[in-house]
Design an enzyme around this catalytic site. Structure first.
Site, PDB file in Angstrom:
ATOM      1  N   ASP A  98      13.429  41.069  13.038  1.00 52.63           N
ATOM      2  CA  ASP A  98      12.782  42.133  13.776  1.00 52.63           C
ATOM      3  C   ASP A  98      13.729  42.647  14.796  1.00 52.63           C
ATOM      4  OD1 ASP A  98      10.739  42.295  12.126  1.00 52.63           O
ATOM      5  OD2 ASP A  98       9.615  40.779  13.266  1.00 52.63           O
ATOM      6  N   LYS A 153      16.950  45.958  12.688  1.00 50.10           N
ATOM      7  CA  LYS A 153      18.049  46.535  11.590  1.00 50.10           C
ATOM      8  C   LYS A 153      17.834  47.977  11.115  1.00 50.10           C
ATOM      9  CE  LYS A 153      16.744  42.690   9.708  1.00 50.10           C
ATOM     10  NZ  LYS A 153      15.650  42.210  10.679  1.00 50.10           N
ATOM     11  N   GLY A 189      10.006  44.295   7.496  1.00 52.80           N
ATOM     12  CA  GLY A 189       9.313  45.451   7.839  1.00 52.80           C
ATOM     13  C   GLY A 189      10.431  46.060   8.624  1.00 52.80           C
ATOM     14  N   HIS A 190      10.926  47.145   8.253  1.00 54.60           N
ATOM     15  CA  HIS A 190      12.071  47.979   8.927  1.00 54.60           C
ATOM     16  C   HIS A 190      11.479  49.115   9.583  1.00 54.60           C
ATOM     17  CE1 HIS A 190      15.249  45.339   6.769  1.00 54.60           C
ATOM     18  NE2 HIS A 190      14.630  44.488   7.444  1.00 54.60           N
ATOM     19  N   GLN A 243      15.125  40.116   7.406  1.00 56.70           N
ATOM     20  CA  GLN A 243      14.902  38.949   8.195  1.00 56.70           C
ATOM     21  C   GLN A 243      16.046  38.883   9.339  1.00 56.70           C
ATOM     22  OE1 GLN A 243      14.305  38.252   4.401  1.00 56.70           O
ATOM     23  NE2 GLN A 243      12.665  39.504   5.270  1.00 56.70           N
TER      24      GLN A 243
HETATM   25  P1  GDP Z   1      13.741  45.389  11.728  1.00 50.89           P
HETATM   26  O1  GDP Z   1      12.856  44.326  10.994  1.00 50.89           O
HETATM   27  O2  GDP Z   1      15.036  44.422  12.366  1.00 50.89           O
HETATM   28  O3  GDP Z   1      14.236  46.705  11.195  1.00 50.89           O
HETATM   29  O4  GDP Z   1      12.976  45.497  13.108  1.00 50.89           O
HETATM   30  P2  GDP Z   1      11.619  45.952  13.469  1.00 50.89           P
HETATM   31  O5  GDP Z   1      11.344  47.241  12.914  1.00 50.89           O
HETATM   32  O6  GDP Z   1      10.534  45.039  12.683  1.00 50.89           O
HETATM   33  O7  GDP Z   1      11.260  45.799  14.859  1.00 50.89           O
HETATM   34  C1  GDP Z   1      12.049  46.478  15.986  1.00 50.89           C
HETATM   35  C2  GDP Z   1      11.131  47.343  16.793  1.00 50.89           C
HETATM   36  O8  GDP Z   1      11.869  47.787  17.975  1.00 50.89           O
HETATM   37  C3  GDP Z   1      10.583  48.528  16.019  1.00 50.89           C
HETATM   38  O9  GDP Z   1       9.230  48.714  16.516  1.00 50.89           O
HETATM   39  C4  GDP Z   1      11.749  49.667  16.749  1.00 50.89           C
HETATM   40  O10 GDP Z   1      11.172  50.802  16.527  1.00 50.89           O
HETATM   41  C5  GDP Z   1      11.886  48.942  17.957  1.00 50.89           C
HETATM   42  N1  GDP Z   1      13.332  49.458  18.386  1.00 50.89           N
HETATM   43  C6  GDP Z   1      14.316  49.221  17.749  1.00 50.89           C
HETATM   44  N2  GDP Z   1      15.313  49.439  18.876  1.00 50.89           N
HETATM   45  C7  GDP Z   1      14.828  49.539  20.011  1.00 50.89           C
HETATM   46  C8  GDP Z   1      15.244  49.796  21.415  1.00 50.89           C
HETATM   47  O11 GDP Z   1      16.562  49.634  21.612  1.00 50.89           O
HETATM   48  N3  GDP Z   1      14.400  49.876  22.410  1.00 50.89           N
HETATM   49  C9  GDP Z   1      12.957  49.820  22.138  1.00 50.89           C
HETATM   50  N4  GDP Z   1      12.332  49.934  23.170  1.00 50.89           N
HETATM   51  N5  GDP Z   1      12.620  49.475  20.833  1.00 50.89           N
HETATM   52  C10 GDP Z   1      13.532  49.535  19.756  1.00 50.89           C
HETATM   53  P1  IMO Z   2      12.397  41.588   8.948  1.00 45.19           P
HETATM   54  O1  IMO Z   2      13.252  42.010   7.820  1.00 45.19           O
HETATM   55  C1  IMO Z   2      10.587  38.277  11.172  1.00 45.19           C
HETATM   56  C2  IMO Z   2       9.283  35.129   8.948  1.00 45.19           C
HETATM   57  C3  IMO Z   2       7.771  34.753   8.571  1.00 45.19           C
HETATM   58  C4  IMO Z   2       7.987  33.363   8.591  1.00 45.19           C
HETATM   59  C5  IMO Z   2       9.151  33.026   7.716  1.00 45.19           C
HETATM   60  C6  IMO Z   2       8.815  32.987   6.310  1.00 45.19           C
HETATM   61  O2  IMO Z   2      11.547  42.708   9.343  1.00 45.19           O
HETATM   62  O3  IMO Z   2      13.351  41.159   9.956  1.00 45.19           O
HETATM   63  P2  IMO Z   2       8.139  34.420   4.255  1.00 45.19           P
HETATM   64  O4  IMO Z   2       7.054  35.635   4.034  1.00 45.19           O
HETATM   65  O5  IMO Z   2       9.643  34.778   3.914  1.00 45.19           O
HETATM   66  O6  IMO Z   2       7.865  33.233   3.593  1.00 45.19           O
HETATM   67  O7  IMO Z   2       8.109  33.892   5.659  1.00 45.19           O
HETATM   68  O8  IMO Z   2       9.987  34.073   8.089  1.00 45.19           O
HETATM   69  N1  IMO Z   2       9.881  36.492   8.465  1.00 45.19           N
HETATM   70  C7  IMO Z   2      10.148  37.179   9.176  1.00 45.19           C
HETATM   71  N2  IMO Z   2      10.206  37.519  10.612  1.00 45.19           N
HETATM   72  N3  IMO Z   2      10.922  39.462  10.502  1.00 45.19           N
HETATM   73  C8  IMO Z   2      11.074  39.389   9.020  1.00 45.19           C
HETATM   74  O9  IMO Z   2      11.801  40.509   8.268  1.00 45.19           O
HETATM   75  C9  IMO Z   2      10.536  38.327   8.527  1.00 45.19           C
HETATM   76  N4  IMO Z   2      10.410  38.018   7.024  1.00 45.19           N
HETATM   77  C10 IMO Z   2       9.819  36.646   7.092  1.00 45.19           C
HETATM   78  O10 IMO Z   2       7.173  35.199   9.868  1.00 45.19           O
HETATM   79  O11 IMO Z   2       7.985  32.613   9.923  1.00 45.19           O
HETATM   80 MG    MG Z   3      10.863  43.803  11.079  1.00 43.87          MG
END
Ligand code: GDP
Ligand code: IMO
Ligand code: MG
Length: 431
Positions: A16, A19, A43-44, A233
């Site tokens: 998270d 990416k 979840g991207h 991840q």
């Molecule tokens: P990912 O799994 O690495 O793609 O990241 P996620 O989407 O799960 O979580 C990142 C969260 O941060 C999302 O809600 C993005 O919209 C938000 N985000 C990304 N870059 C920034 C930033 O520079 N500032 C803020 N405030 N939010 C950001």
């Molecule tokens: P993105 O791509 C954050 C965490 C879960 C749990 C562990 C194992 O959005 O960054 P799994 O479902 O793989 O058996 O879970 O890894 N986890 C993540 N945490 N972002 C993710 O993906 C994750 N995918 C799995 O919360 O601790």
């Molecule tokens: Mg994510």
């Protein structure tokens, strides 16, 4: 035309990091965007034109016209979840079939893999991993145990028979675990209902381009096409080097791209490591800089630190440079991308972990085997106390923020090349 290399975008904390945003931002510079590991546990989030999209399996280049998106062999596909994602994308007048290619070797997550995931978590009691319960662990287990089903199987006449045989194995295991039929519910649907949707997904996917994508990528590199690989991840969830057993079941570090796409190490180009200006973790496991106080609460609330797909609150803590140096080393990160510093715009001070202590003795390394009783050594830095989200040029960033970035570069020996100042595509500064 000179042969190209594959550039990577990896999360280098616990996931998270942002990416998805960066793959979307950088996709305009590439011809092909390819996922190489993980599955719908990801979840991207992408934000542009006032709309927020959350992708689980589909590569984050899908919204760019004229680009190809590959789901590589290292990825796990749940056909129902992918079908749902494809349906959501069509609402934006995009025909994903024209933009998406599936590896014939990507493994499938069966509905019963999801039940097994739930059963195994339930068995662990208070030692549970905090899995997303998307079936990741059991599906990769079947893959390495050489019993899994692959995308290439869905177009073969014996697919249904193979499916039933694997399902029977799974239901036997579920009974063995005491996970009785009353619990065979997935996303609030009884197993049979989920299964029917799963097969609808299979039907749709059978109409997509299903290819030996390793050859496709090889030919693309030879033809001078630019390829960006999208990690899921984060490095600290890597099955080898993460905080095992509180990890996911794939290689989230750079090594995963070679096995997950079928490219050679010599074909890897730049490695972009995305990190948040603080740390978060969702699920159980060690987290040396975790904050249990008002600072942690402030990071969670101001950062909206709740899971993109699960809504679970994320644990929050200060930036950990010991961990970051470790993950930069593991993947050979060439460039850092920092996100979410804007969340701390009003912080009076910001702390950064530069070392650990255990039993009063300093520790220089991040050792996933030995994180119990670790105390972070925190360095306090002055907060910038200026909103940065509307800033367009690096030279206009507040002095204290630039000092913070310089400090990170000095401690990691890696340049911070890109700075994200908000979730939107446009809130991106190139250093
Ligand atoms: P990912 O799994 O690495 O793609 O990241 P996620 O989407 O799960 O979580 C990142 C969260 O941060 C999302 O809600 C993005 O919209 C938000 N985000 C990304 N870059 C920034 C930033 O520079 N500032 C803020 N405030 N939010 C950001
Ligand atoms: P993105 O791509 C954050 C965490 C879960 C749990 C562990 C194992 O959005 O960054 P799994 O479902 O793989 O058996 O879970 O890894 N986890 C993540 N945490 N972002 C993710 O993906 C994750 N995918 C799995 O919360 O601790
Ligand atoms: Mg994510």
């Amino acid at each position: 035309m000179a042969r190209t290399k594959v550039d990577l975008i990896l999360g280098i904390q616990w996931g998270d990091e942002g990416k998805g945003k960066f793959v979307d931002v950088m996709a305009s510079e590439y011809d092909i965007i390819a996922r190489f590991q993980g599955g719908p546990n990801a979840g991207h989030t992408l934000e542009f034109n006032g709309i927020k999209h959350i992708l689980q399996t589909i590569p984050s280049g899908i919204f760019h016209e004229g680009k190809e998106n590959i789901i590589g062999n290292g990825v796990l596909i749940d056909p129902h979840i992918l079908h749902r994602e494809l349906t959501a994308i069509r609402k934006f007048d995009i025909e994903p079939k024209e933009r998406l290619i599936l590896s014939d070797k990507a493994h499938l997550i069966l509905p019963t893999h999801r039940l097994l995931d739930a059963a195994l978590e339930a068995q662990k009691g208070d030692k549970k991993i905090g899995s997303t319960v998307k079936g990741i662990g059991p599906a990769y287990t079947d893959k390495t145990a050489r019993g899994g089903l692959r995308v290439g199987d869905i177009i073969r006449p014996d697919f249904k028979r193979k499916y039933e045989a694997l399902k029977a194995q799974h239901t036997g295991l579920l009974k063995h675990y005491g996970f009785d039929e009353s619990k065979w519910v997935i996303d609030n649907m009884p197993l049979a209902e989920y299964e029917a949707k799963w097969f609808e997904g299979v039907e749709e996917l059978s109409g997509y381009r299903i290819l030996a994508t390793e050859y496709y990528l090889e030919e693309a590199m030879n033809a001078g096409k630019r390829i960006l690989a999208e990690g899921a991840q984060g490095s600290l969830l890597d099955v080898e080097f993460g905080t095992y057993p509180f990890v996911t079941s794939s290689n989230t570090t750079a090594s995963g791209v070679c096995s997950g796409l079928g490219i050679s190490p010599a074909s890897v180009g730049r490695v972009y490591g995305v990190f948040k200006a603080y740390c978060t973790r969702v699920g159980s496991g060690p987290f040396p800089t975790e904050l249990h106080d008002a600072w942690g609460e402030r990071l969670r609330e101001q950062g909206g630190e709740y899971g993109s797909t699960t809504g679970r609150p994320r644990r929050c803590g200060w930036l950990d440079l010991v961990a970051l140096r470790y993950t930069i080393m593991l993947s050979g990160v060439t460039d850092l991308i920092v996100t979410k510093a804007d969340v701390m715009d009003d912080f009076e001070e910001i702390k950064v972990c530069c070392g650990y202590k255990k039993d009063g003795k300093p520790l220089a390394q991040f050792s996933p085997m030995d994180l119990d009783g670790i105390e972070p050594e925190l360095t306090a830095m002055k907060g910038w106390r200026t909103p940065i989200s509307d800033i367009k040029r690096v030279e206009d960033l507040p002095e204290a923020f630039r000092a913070y970035l310089a400090f990170i570069t000095e401690k990691t020996h890696t340049p911070v090349s890109i700075i994200s100042v908000g979730p939107n595509r446009l809130q991106t500064l190139m250093a």
